[in-house]
Scaffold this motif. Structure first.
Motif, PDB file in Angstrom:
ATOM      1  N   VAL A  50      -7.625  12.288  -6.505  1.00 16.26           N
ATOM      2  CA  VAL A  50      -7.497  12.286  -5.037  1.00 16.26           C
ATOM      3  C   VAL A  50      -7.141  10.871  -4.593  1.00 16.26           C
ATOM      4  N   TYR A  51      -5.886  10.657  -4.255  1.00 16.88           N
ATOM      5  CA  TYR A  51      -5.463   9.320  -3.809  1.00 16.88           C
ATOM      6  C   TYR A  51      -4.930   9.327  -2.384  1.00 16.88           C
ATOM      7  N   GLU A  52      -4.233  10.416  -2.042  1.00 16.84           N
ATOM      8  CA  GLU A  52      -3.452  10.372  -0.797  1.00 16.84           C
ATOM      9  C   GLU A  52      -4.266  10.668   0.450  1.00 16.84           C
ATOM     10  N   GLN A  53      -5.218  11.606   0.342  1.00 21.12           N
ATOM     11  CA  GLN A  53      -5.915  12.025   1.551  1.00 21.12           C
ATOM     12  C   GLN A  53      -6.614  10.882   2.272  1.00 21.12           C
ATOM     13  N   PRO A  54      -7.401  10.037   1.579  1.00 21.68           N
ATOM     14  CA  PRO A  54      -8.019   8.935   2.320  1.00 21.68           C
ATOM     15  C   PRO A  54      -6.981   8.034   2.976  1.00 21.68           C
ATOM     16  N   ARG A  55      -5.857   7.824   2.295  1.00 24.19           N
ATOM     17  CA  ARG A  55      -4.844   6.929   2.862  1.00 24.19           C
ATOM     18  C   ARG A  55      -4.212   7.536   4.099  1.00 24.19           C
ATOM     19  N   LYS A  56      -4.030   8.860   4.059  1.00 22.10           N
ATOM     20  CA  LYS A  56      -3.431   9.505   5.243  1.00 22.10           C
ATOM     21  C   LYS A  56      -4.355   9.325   6.445  1.00 22.10           C
ATOM     22  N   ILE A  57      -5.641   9.510   6.216  1.00 25.57           N
ATOM     23  CA  ILE A  57      -6.594   9.339   7.320  1.00 25.57           C
ATOM     24  C   ILE A  57      -6.528   7.910   7.839  1.00 25.57           C
ATOM     25  N   LEU A  58      -6.558   6.933   6.922  1.00 23.16           N
ATOM     26  CA  LEU A  58      -6.604   5.541   7.353  1.00 23.16           C
ATOM     27  C   LEU A  58      -5.337   5.141   8.080  1.00 23.16           C
ATOM     28  N   GLU A  59      -4.213   5.716   7.657  1.00 29.31           N
ATOM     29  CA  GLU A  59      -2.976   5.355   8.356  1.00 29.31           C
ATOM     30  C   GLU A  59      -2.958   5.900   9.769  1.00 29.31           C
ATOM     31  N   MET A  60      -3.736   6.970  10.001  1.00 31.25           N
ATOM     32  CA  MET A  60      -3.787   7.512  11.366  1.00 31.25           C
ATOM     33  C   MET A  60      -4.612   6.627  12.281  1.00 31.25           C
ATOM     34  N   ILE A  61      -5.609   5.920  11.722  1.00 29.57           N
ATOM     35  CA  ILE A  61      -6.534   5.229  12.621  1.00 29.57           C
ATOM     36  C   ILE A  61      -6.541   3.711  12.490  1.00 29.57           C
ATOM     37  N   SER A  62      -5.922   3.172  11.462  1.00 29.92           N
ATOM     38  CA  SER A  62      -5.979   1.709  11.307  1.00 29.92           C
ATOM     39  C   SER A  62      -4.685   1.210  10.692  1.00 29.92           C
ATOM     40  N   THR A  63      -4.663  -0.112  10.443  1.00 32.63           N
ATOM     41  CA  THR A  63      -3.554  -0.677   9.694  1.00 32.63           C
ATOM     42  C   THR A  63      -4.039  -0.837   8.262  1.00 32.63           C
ATOM     43  N   LEU A  64      -3.376  -0.161   7.353  1.00 34.05           N
ATOM     44  CA  LEU A  64      -3.835  -0.163   5.969  1.00 34.05           C
ATOM     45  C   LEU A  64      -3.121  -1.243   5.178  1.00 34.05           C
ATOM     46  N   GLN A  65      -3.912  -2.152   4.596  1.00 38.20           N
ATOM     47  CA  GLN A  65      -3.316  -3.197   3.756  1.00 38.20           C
ATOM     48  C   GLN A  65      -3.171  -2.686   2.342  1.00 38.20           C
ATOM     49  N   LEU A  66      -2.173  -3.212   1.630  1.00 37.80           N
ATOM     50  CA  LEU A  66      -2.030  -2.819   0.226  1.00 37.80           C
ATOM     51  C   LEU A  66      -2.802  -3.769  -0.668  1.00 37.80           C
TER      52      LEU A  66
END
Lengths: 590, 111, 335
Positions: free
Chosen positions: A498-514
């Protein structure tokens, strides 16, 4: 018939090797369960055969995975493996085309230049000479790189490489000698008969100038044959067993057989397929941060193979799975560790009869299991309850007053029977709730729920569930204006994919750093329950190193999806550590 | 000695010299952090099995230290190995390894 | 403040740089002091009087942005750009309190009725009534010792020294204000090391019936009515214990202050293994740092009681004066 006594070492070596391999492979395959062996039979007559052949080309010959680790390292392995493979093919073709008989001795292609000294009667002599010499040159560059790697592994991007035992060293030196000796044998012969190509021919002429090439060439052919013979005989007892075994492994694995919890034939094949290449050593965080270099899979699998594994090698592993990501052979190392732990663990009998009383279970659509660890990070469970309420979900909090452990910690440490007891208990409670969906906020529990619990209802990790709620518009997410960084927990990422789901959520609510090492390359927080040997100083080092990478971009929040990671990181982090549920809870429209 | 009319009940007393110190010795050798436990009880307070039974890791370790091994086997088999005690311990005792070692000692010494 | 007072009285040119708007540090937040129950503000007055009588030069609201040593001269730069030069520096940057939110399982910042000892002291100082957030007078109050101290899991292995006796003091004070309440102290050890501390402990038990339970909290949970459920192993009884309290007070430990870390890094001072500044020798040179001319006073080096801080402050003044006069005795100190 072409024959000379010098072919004997090679021939005897090949026959012995063939016999030993046959014996081993038949034994191991017979030790695979009857049902699974059926899969092999079916697989041979299916598309999977061609998939396997393709994989053999990609990994065993071309070493794609090693190229990804380091290009020079990849070239070194490829030049030897693929080069030798092509040399054999080309040599066989050459020998067939030059032969008048239907049946050739197997050694003829190898010693072609000895037997066919008159190039005027050869078929396409220039073409073949060029091809053979070119391939030999490639292999020789590979051998040269291999020698250099033993002394300066840093040039190949490897901080550490496997420390070899005397038996392996013996096999290694004989392997190194094979191609230089072939070069000398062919060159000296060319010096006498001028039947060489651009490499051997030139060298031959050069040597003929000052050396007694005629007598030397015969010695060289003996030496070449002996090097081959010695290598073949030592192959099954050394790391080079991986050469044939990896091929067998690829086929059987593609036919659908996996490593299980017991030490069956497949597990044996896997153990013998480890080439001890040493890539796992640098990737292991115990080596990177905790300066422990005796327990990595190279050494662990070797000790299993020689039946002298010890407690430290078996139990001193985070089970984080990083080694498995980079292993060129794709060995299921975690499963191998758990097999050994099962073997070594004493005192497995447990009495969980105190769990016989099942409390009254409330019925609901969704059952939420927080997990043991979440009770020590209560903000996570409070956030989940808040999210359930805001989404108006009919939920039931399974372990509100305290958890019956999911069982995975017991399983990771080798006590499968005890874990099964706990699993049985928890399944009763889950079934009694008549829920259609099980949500958990702990990846460790999630992994065992999906893999071992055999539930016929859907199981989700809370990141998957929150995304589902957001996509179904049951909750409304808004931006919280924070820069965040996400840490992939070992059990959720590599462990469950499971890699994508948390990232999708975070991209909706914050700025996600790599982050430099993310997704399947992410670093373990160090808190893992899979390791009982590590002392807390060394664990702290692992945590600090992982944090250094995660906090490199100075994020506002370090987002985790695992209560154990949260507690571990909280100890040293500069930025705020929040579980994704907490972040979502404060990013919701009321 | 004048008999004052009371005796110390011998069954209740910990006779330290006669205690069975094998498990304590085994633990001290195989897991050095066993020594730094100061019996604060956080492990027992947070224990998952502690909700359902009266298993107390603190108590078990203290009794082992005093050489009283009568209950050790039964008590230690209740542990679910969940790891909460390890996370909670303020001194950094490697509780899970100690639990596994106690189980090993119980087998080894046939308790 | 005390070091500056004495040094100025000895006719040195002293500038006291304070980053807050007034002098006094944490002492301004304490109502009564252990073990005497005298008022913190009286000590502050004593210090203020010293500053006034000695006429110490004070700069308040002054944040230090840089501090360097060139040769034998120290240059300190403030955030407004002003520079101060000196021959010696005394570092008195003090401590911060442990952020109890790091101990998530105790519920600080999550449950309403969990407060820290500092917050309780603030309630005493303001003279507010002790009430739970739901407005009712608490019947049961719990004190949790060692929050953020003696705890590997938050990275502070050391003992903060003063919190045990503070818990005893505060439990007496709460009983004075809410006589009908039952007070429970959850401790691992009771560190009553100073003179009259043991007597205070006895007084708490004898006169005020404070209960002491030996057991460390693993978790606290909130009940529906806002009261806190506490789970502890009663090590003396040998059984697990649970109870509901209306108010839970966390005795937070002392950690090196952010200012201590900043100044220490700027000047290149050595830090000890627990993050506090490291003095040259723990027995004979407690106020001397690894850099000649830089001296320590107070809790920037380790948790201390107020009387010890006074002793330390005056010692620092003396050592600084000795250094500035380059007395023969200075040769005793080897760096």
């Amino acid at each position: 018939m072409n024959y000379d006594p010098f072919v004997l070492p090679f021939t005897i070596g090949s026959i012995v090797l063939f016999a030993i391999l046959l014996y081993y492979y038949l034994t191991w395959i017979s030790r695979i369960s009857y049902k699974e062996r059926g899969k092999i039979w079916k697989g041979i007559f299916s598309k999977k055969l061609f998939i396997s052949i393709k994989e053999v080309f990609q990994e065993s010959l071309f070493h794609r995975k090693i190229f990804r680790v380091n290009p020079v390292l990849g070239y070194m392995h490829t030049s030897l493996a693929f080069g030798w493979f092509l040399l054999i093919i080309a040599g066989t073709v050459e020998s067939k085309m030059n032969s008048t008989k239907a049946f050739n001795m197997p050694y003829e292609p190898i010693f072609f230049k000895f037997f066919q000294i008159d190039r005027t009667v050869s078929a396409f002599p220039n073409t073949f000479n060029f091809i053979m010499d070119f391939l030999l040159l490639i292999i020789l560059t590979g051998v040269m790189l291999a020698v250099i790697k033993r002394f300066y592994s840093k040039l190949f991007g490897m901080k550490r490489t496997t420390k070899l035992k005397p038996g392996d060293k013996f096999a290694l030196y004989s392997l190194w000698l094979i191609f230089p000796l072939r070069f000398f044998a062919e060159s000296f012969t060319s010096g006498v008969y001028n039947n060489g190509g651009f490499l051997t021919g030139t060298a031959g002429t050069f040597f003929a100038g000052f050396l007694p090439v005629e007598s030397l060439s015969y010695i060289a052919w003996w030496a070449y044959s002996s090097a081959l013979g010695i290598f073949f005989i030592s192959l099954p007892f050394s790391r080079y067993m991986h050469i044939p075994t990896e091929v067998v492994l690829i086929f059987i694995r593609n036919f659908g057989i996996k490593t299980k919890k017991n030490n069956d034939g497949f597990a044996e094949i896997e153990v013998h397929a480890c080439p001890r290449c040493g890539i796992c050593i640098d990737k292991c965080q115990l080596s990177m941060s905790a300066i422990t270099n005796t327990i990595q899979p190279s050494y662990f699998l070797q000790s299993v193979r020689h039946n002298n594994t010890d407690e430290n090698k078996t139990f001193n592993c985070l089970l984080c799975g990083r080694c498995m990501e980079y292993c060129p052979v794709g060995i299921d190392i975690n499963a191998q560790r758990m097999i050994q732990r099962e073997k070594m663990l004493l005192g497995k009998k447990v009495s969980f009869d105190y769990l016989e009383i099942i409390p009254e279970t409330k019925k609901a659509d969704v059952i939420y299991f927080a997990g043991c660890m979440t009770h020590l990070t209560p903000k996570i469970k409070l956030a989940m309850v808040s999210i359930f309420r805001k989404a108006k979900v009919d939920y039931m909090f399974m372990d509100e007053d305290g958890s019956i452990c999911c069982g995975r910690p017991l399983m990771m440490n080798g006590n499968d029977q005890a874990a099964q007891e706990l699993i049985r208990k928890n399944i009763q409670i889950i079934k009694a709730s008549k829920a259609k969906l099980l949500v958990t906020s702990c990846p460790i529990c999630f992994k065992i729920f999906t893999e071992e619990y055999k539930l016929d209802i859907e199981v989700m990790h809370h990141t998957q569930y929150i995304l589902k709620l957001a996509e179904e518009k049951k909750i409304n997410l808004k931006n919280n204006n924070k820069t965040v960084v996400f840490h992939d927990p070992c059990e959720l990422g590599r462990g469950s994919g499971v890699y994508e789901q948390p990232r999708k959520i975070l991209e909706m609510i914050s700025t996600l750093q790599l982050v430099k090492d993310e997704k399947n390359a992410s670093l373990c927080c160090g808190g893992s329950l899979g390791n009982t040997e590590l002392d807390y100083y060394k664990r702290d080092e692992i945590t600090k190193d992982a944090l250094a990478e995660l906090e490199n971009g100075n994020p506002d929040v370090l987002v985790t999806a695992c209560p154990l990671c949260k507690k571990t990181f909280n100890k040293f982090s500069r930025s705020e550590v929040m579980d994704i549920a907490e972040l979502v809870d404060i990013s919701m429209e009321k | 000695m004048k008999d004052f009319g009371y005796t110390i009940n011998k069954d209740r007393q910990i006779d330290f010299d006669k205690g069975d110190m094998r498990v304590a010795k085994f633990l001290k050798e195989s897991e050095p952090t066993y020594n730094i436990c100061f019996a604060c009880g956080t492990c027992a307070a947070t224990c998952s099995a502690g909700q359902f039974t009266d298993f107390s890791l603190r108590k078990t370790l203290t009794f082992i230290r005093r050489g009283e091994l009568g209950e050790t086997k039964n008590e230690i088999s209740k542990c679910m190995l969940c790891g909460k005690c390890y996370l909670a311990c303020p001194r950094g005792v490697n509780t899970r390894k100690i639990i596994l070692k106690i189980k090993e000692a119980v087998e080894k010494y046939n308790l | 403040m005390e070091t500056a007072t004495y040094l100025t009285s000895m006719n040195y040119d002293v500038t006291l740089i304070e980053k807050e708007k007034e002098l006094g540090g944490h002492l301004l937040n304490w109502e009564k002091l252990f073990p005497t129950m005298s008022y913190g503000k009286d000590v502050v007055s004593f210090l203020d009087k010293g500053i006034e009588m000695a006429k110490v030069k004070v700069e308040v609201n002054a944040e230090i942005t840089d501090a360097k040593k060139h040769g034998d001269i120290f240059t300190v730069t403030l955030s407004d750009g002003r520079k101060f030069e000196s021959d010696a520096i005394v570092v008195c940057t003090g401590y911060d309190l442990f952020d109890a939110r790091k101990k998530e399982e105790y519920g600080y910042g999550i449950y309403d009725n969990v407060i820290t000892s500092a917050e309780l002291e603030a309630i005493f100082l303001k003279g507010d009534e002790i009430k739970t957030t739901h407005g009712k007078t608490p019947k049961k109050i719990g004190f949790v010792h060692c929050v953020g101290s003696r705890d590997e899991k938050v990275g502070n292995a050391y003992c903060s020294k003063v919190c045990c006796v503070t818990a005893v003091k505060q439990s007496i004070e709460i009983k004075e204000k809410v006589p009908d309440a039952d007070v429970y102290c959850f401790y691992m050890d009771l560190r009553m090391f100073g003179m009259h501390f043991e007597a205070l402990y006895k007084q708490a038990q004898e006169k005020w019936a404070v209960n002491f339970i030996r057991g460390r909290l693993s978790e606290a949970c909130e009940n529906m009515d806002g009261s806190i459920l506490v789970k502890v192993e009663d090590t003396l009884a040998g059984k697990p214990l649970k109870m509901n309290v209306d108010l839970l007070v966390l005795m937070v430990g002392l950690i090196p202050s952010a200012g201590t870390k900043k100044i220490g890094n700027m000047l290149g001072l050595n830090f000890g293994v627990n993050g506090f500044l490291k003095n040259q020798e723990q027995h004979c040179l407690t106020t001397v740092s690894n850099i000649p001319g830089v001296f320590f006073a107070g809790t920037c080096v380790s948790p201390r009681t107020i009387n010890n801080v006074f002793v330390d402050a005056r010692a620092a003044a003396l050592m600084t004066a000795s250094y500035l006069n380059n007395y023969e005795i200075e040769k005793r100190i080897v760096f």
